[in-house]
Scaffold this active site. Structure first.
Site, PDB file in Angstrom:
ATOM      1  N   LEU A 173       0.807  -1.266  -0.150  1.00  0.00           N
ATOM      2  CA  LEU A 173      -0.133  -0.056  -0.083  1.00  0.00           C
ATOM      3  C   LEU A 173       0.859   1.226   0.054  1.00  0.00           C
ATOM      4  O   LEU A 173       0.233   2.194  -0.062  1.00  0.00           O
ATOM      5  CB  LEU A 173      -1.014   0.009   1.180  1.00  0.00           C
ATOM      6  N   GLU A 174       2.134   1.254   0.420  1.00  0.00           N
ATOM      7  CA  GLU A 174       3.159   2.156   0.342  1.00  0.00           C
ATOM      8  C   GLU A 174       3.878   2.352  -0.989  1.00  0.00           C
ATOM      9  O   GLU A 174       3.822   2.891  -1.889  1.00  0.00           O
ATOM     10  CB  GLU A 174       3.723   2.139   1.677  1.00  0.00           C
ATOM     11  N   MET A 175       5.101   1.627  -0.813  1.00  0.00           N
ATOM     12  CA  MET A 175       6.227   1.747  -2.059  1.00  0.00           C
ATOM     13  C   MET A 175       6.423   0.366  -2.779  1.00  0.00           C
ATOM     14  O   MET A 175       6.650   0.462  -3.824  1.00  0.00           O
ATOM     15  CB  MET A 175       7.717   1.991  -1.275  1.00  0.00           C
TER      16      MET A 175
END
Length: 306
Positions: free
Chosen positions: A116-118
């Site tokens: 969900l981030e990187m």
């Protein structure tokens, strides 16, 4: 209710400003590693599609968070927990709201792998950075050059430099008793009287213990996040979260782990209502808010040139 307030007042009278310590002004960090870490912290190539950096969710000059309810990752994916400030994070007992990272190194690793981030991995990151002249030279400070551990080590060293000393309240603690206004001092007294200082204390005025959200009055968790239970799977840890720092809190809205409160006034009211079981007056909220605003510190020295 009145009896409860009396008990809280008596307990809080045992506490004093000694429970809160000023931020040290002589914290050690390796400047060369920290400057490399600063570059990496702002490096979007750490994400799989070159769109997200650590600084995307932690804007250092604006409170150390991103002022969103939930952060946005690669492909516009949205998280489910409010991004905490990275400022003064070296003083926390653990990282993330649920404490799943024991230290800054584990914390730095988390977002890189998080889908969900990187949503990235270090093999891909190193392949993108290894031919960059800046990084080829900068990583010479490490005997083994650019590695996963050294990338994380540099980011951690930068985060260790992100301290915000010299707040008005720090100067008050250090002996300048006239620096706070009468109402700010009254706000601090209310902060103690309501027992806020029992959880928000230490150098970071928080960040050093876990506490249940909804001690007296049940709090409806809006994000579905169960807090410390996510890590331990112990039933008694449900709805326990790491107590957030109050430093620079004026600049870190929205508030709460679920980002449900937009301003300090409502946050103060909610916390006292759900944690103490009392609804404070508007005047009390106003004075506590004034006190909280005295916790704004200086911009970290390593960021002054920006």
């Amino acid at each position: 209710m009145q009896k409860l307030l009396i008990i809280i007042t008596l307990i809080s009278s045992l506490y004093s400003s000694d429970l809160i310590s000023p931020i040290p002004t002589n914290e050690d960090y390796d400047i060369n590693k920290a400057l490399l870490g600063k570059k990496l912290f702002h490096e979007k190539r750490l994400s799989v599609d070159n769109t997200i950096s650590c600084a995307s969710c932690h804007i250092i000059t604006e409170g150390g968070d991103d002022n969103r309810k939930f952060s946005i990752g690669v492909n516009n994916k949205k998280g489910n927990v409010n991004s905490p400030t990275v400022l003064n994070s070296r003083y926390n007992l653990s990282q993330f709201w649920d404490g799943r990272a024991k230290d800054l190194k584990e914390q730095a690793l988390g977002p890189i792998h998080n889908p969900l981030e990187m949503n990235n991995d270090f093999k891909n990151i190193i392949s993108k950075l290894k031919n960059d002249d800046y990084y080829k030279n900068a990583f010479k400070i490490y005997k083994d050059g650019m590695t996963q551990d050294n990338i994380l080590d540099a980011i951690v060293e930068f985060e260790k430099a992100l301290v915000t000393p010299h707040s008005k309240f720090d100067r008050y603690l250090l002996g300048d008793k006239d620096i706070l206004s009468t109402e700010e001092k009254e706000g601090f007294e209310l902060f103690k009287d309501y027992g806020c200082i029992s959880c928000h204390n230490g150098v970071n005025i928080g960040g050093n213990l876990y506490q249940k959200m909804g001690i007296i009055k049940e709090y409806k968790i809006k994000s579905g996040n169960l807090g410390r239970y996510n890590v331990t799977k112990n039933e008694e840890d449900k709805y326990y979260f790491k107590v957030p720092t109050l430093r620079n809190i004026e600049h870190t809205s929205p508030y709460m782990h679920d980002g449900s409160e937009e301003n300090l006034k409502e946050t103060i009211k909610v916390m006292i209502e759900y944690q103490v079981g009392i609804i404070p007056t508007d005047e009390e909220i106003y004075k506590i808010e004034l006190f909280l605003k005295t916790l704004n510190g200086n911009t970290p020295v390593i960021m002054v040139d920006e």
